[in-house]
Design a protein around this motif. Sequence first.
Motif, PDB file in Angstrom:
ATOM      1  N   PRO A  40       0.830  -1.217   0.000  1.00 48.48           N
ATOM      2  CA  PRO A  40       0.000   0.000   0.000  1.00 48.48           C
ATOM      3  C   PRO A  40       0.855   1.252   0.000  1.00 48.48           C
ATOM      4  O   PRO A  40       1.955   1.284   0.561  1.00 48.48           O
ATOM      5  N   GLU A  41       0.351   2.276  -0.630  1.00 42.73           N
ATOM      6  CA  GLU A  41       1.053   3.553  -0.659  1.00 42.73           C
ATOM      7  C   GLU A  41       1.009   4.195   0.732  1.00 42.73           C
ATOM      8  O   GLU A  41       0.000   4.104   1.433  1.00 42.73           O
ATOM      9  N   PRO A  42       2.106   4.819   1.181  1.00 44.90           N
ATOM     10  CA  PRO A  42       2.083   5.485   2.493  1.00 44.90           C
ATOM     11  C   PRO A  42       1.100   6.642   2.502  1.00 44.90           C
ATOM     12  O   PRO A  42       0.877   7.295   1.486  1.00 44.90           O
ATOM     13  N   GLU A  43       0.509   6.857   3.671  1.00 46.90           N
ATOM     14  CA  GLU A  43      -0.447   7.954   3.826  1.00 46.90           C
ATOM     15  C   GLU A  43       0.308   9.285   3.865  1.00 46.90           C
ATOM     16  O   GLU A  43       1.207   9.473   4.683  1.00 46.90           O
ATOM     17  N   ALA A  44      -0.058  10.188   2.984  1.00 50.69           N
ATOM     18  CA  ALA A  44       0.528  11.530   2.982  1.00 50.69           C
ATOM     19  C   ALA A  44      -0.254  12.380   3.979  1.00 50.69           C
ATOM     20  O   ALA A  44      -1.408  12.732   3.740  1.00 50.69           O
ATOM     21  N   LEU A  45       0.371  12.683   5.098  1.00 51.71           N
ATOM     22  CA  LEU A  45      -0.323  13.382   6.170  1.00 51.71           C
ATOM     23  C   LEU A  45      -0.521  14.861   5.849  1.00 51.71           C
ATOM     24  O   LEU A  45       0.422  15.544   5.435  1.00 51.71           O
ATOM     25  N   SER A  46      -1.721  15.330   6.044  1.00 57.16           N
ATOM     26  CA  SER A  46      -1.956  16.768   6.014  1.00 57.16           C
ATOM     27  C   SER A  46      -1.372  17.360   7.292  1.00 57.16           C
ATOM     28  O   SER A  46      -1.020  16.632   8.229  1.00 57.16           O
ATOM     29  N   LEU A  47      -1.284  18.668   7.356  1.00 45.68           N
ATOM     30  CA  LEU A  47      -0.719  19.295   8.553  1.00 45.68           C
ATOM     31  C   LEU A  47      -1.574  18.986   9.787  1.00 45.68           C
ATOM     32  O   LEU A  47      -1.036  18.673  10.864  1.00 45.68           O
ATOM     33  N   THR A  48      -2.895  19.030   9.624  1.00 42.22           N
ATOM     34  CA  THR A  48      -3.783  18.742  10.753  1.00 42.22           C
ATOM     35  C   THR A  48      -3.646  17.300  11.210  1.00 42.22           C
ATOM     36  O   THR A  48      -3.531  17.023  12.415  1.00 42.22           O
ATOM     37  N   SER A  95       8.808   4.467  17.058  1.00 38.29           N
ATOM     38  CA  SER A  95       8.367   3.598  15.959  1.00 38.29           C
ATOM     39  C   SER A  95       7.222   4.230  15.188  1.00 38.29           C
ATOM     40  O   SER A  95       7.158   4.156  13.953  1.00 38.29           O
ATOM     41  N   SER A  96       6.297   4.867  15.905  1.00 41.91           N
ATOM     42  CA  SER A  96       5.165   5.517  15.248  1.00 41.91           C
ATOM     43  C   SER A  96       5.625   6.678  14.370  1.00 41.91           C
ATOM     44  O   SER A  96       5.165   6.830  13.227  1.00 41.91           O
ATOM     45  N   LEU A  97       6.537   7.477  14.878  1.00 44.61           N
ATOM     46  CA  LEU A  97       6.982   8.660  14.138  1.00 44.61           C
ATOM     47  C   LEU A  97       7.813   8.310  12.911  1.00 44.61           C
ATOM     48  O   LEU A  97       7.903   9.109  11.972  1.00 44.61           O
ATOM     49  N   THR A  98       8.426   7.144  12.914  1.00 41.91           N
ATOM     50  CA  THR A  98       9.274   6.739  11.784  1.00 41.91           C
ATOM     51  C   THR A  98       8.622   5.665  10.924  1.00 41.91           C
ATOM     52  O   THR A  98       9.283   5.071  10.074  1.00 41.91           O
ATOM     53  N   SER A  99       7.328   5.420  11.129  1.00 42.16           N
ATOM     54  CA  SER A  99       6.633   4.370  10.381  1.00 42.16           C
ATOM     55  C   SER A  99       6.655   4.659   8.881  1.00 42.16           C
ATOM     56  O   SER A  99       6.454   5.797   8.441  1.00 42.16           O
ATOM     57  N   SER A 100       6.870   3.604   8.099  1.00 38.27           N
ATOM     58  CA  SER A 100       6.864   3.743   6.637  1.00 38.27           C
ATOM     59  C   SER A 100       5.446   3.825   6.084  1.00 38.27           C
ATOM     60  O   SER A 100       5.257   3.975   4.875  1.00 38.27           O
TER      61      SER A 100
END
Length: 213
Positions: free
Chosen positions: A53-61, A119-124
């Motif tokens: 799956p493609e990684p989720e591109a996080l919005s600023l919010t 781990s959460s902050l560096t998740s792929s």
Amino acid sequence: MQPPYPATVLKGRSVTGREQRYCRRMRRARRTLALLGTTALMVSAAGCAEPEPEPEALSLTRAAEVYLEAVCPVNEAWDIADVELDRLRLAAQRGGETSTSAFADAMTNVADRSGAAASSLTSSERTWPDAARDPVADVAETLVTDREQAEQVAKLPVEQIVEYQWEGADGIGTAAAEARAALDLPADADAACEAWKTSGERETTDEAEGAEQ
């Protein structure tokens, strides 16, 4: 009359050298077909595998939410550890009971939550907004260091605990402040986490009310 090729006995009958060579060729052919069939199955299975799956591109919010979900539990663990540290220092000054068990448990909790947050902050599975990518990576790095240090401090005797100076404390604060600024969060860490906690409680209440209707 002698046969043109030496004969041997195979399963009770005479087999010529020519027949032997023919049999060997047939056995090799069967082995080759078997290997090709296995390879074909492997290639077919690989071709049927689901794509990553493609990684989720996080919005600023959304990035701010993910960040707080990771680090606020760490801050809560630190609050408990600070209370236990104050208790130990007070007991040591008074010459009273100085068991380090509760403090060790608190620091182990700090270590566990720091590791989970890193781990959460560096998740792929996700990508951070450009402005926040490096600051968040810096925070993740400090969390890994904190985890290792907390594990070590949890094992110290009380005499060393009460005098211990946390390594890299200034750098940790700076990295966290830069990440909050990049994510448009309150400058004060406690205020940011309190807002996150309140928002989570409000969402839980709304979901419960919706389920009752």
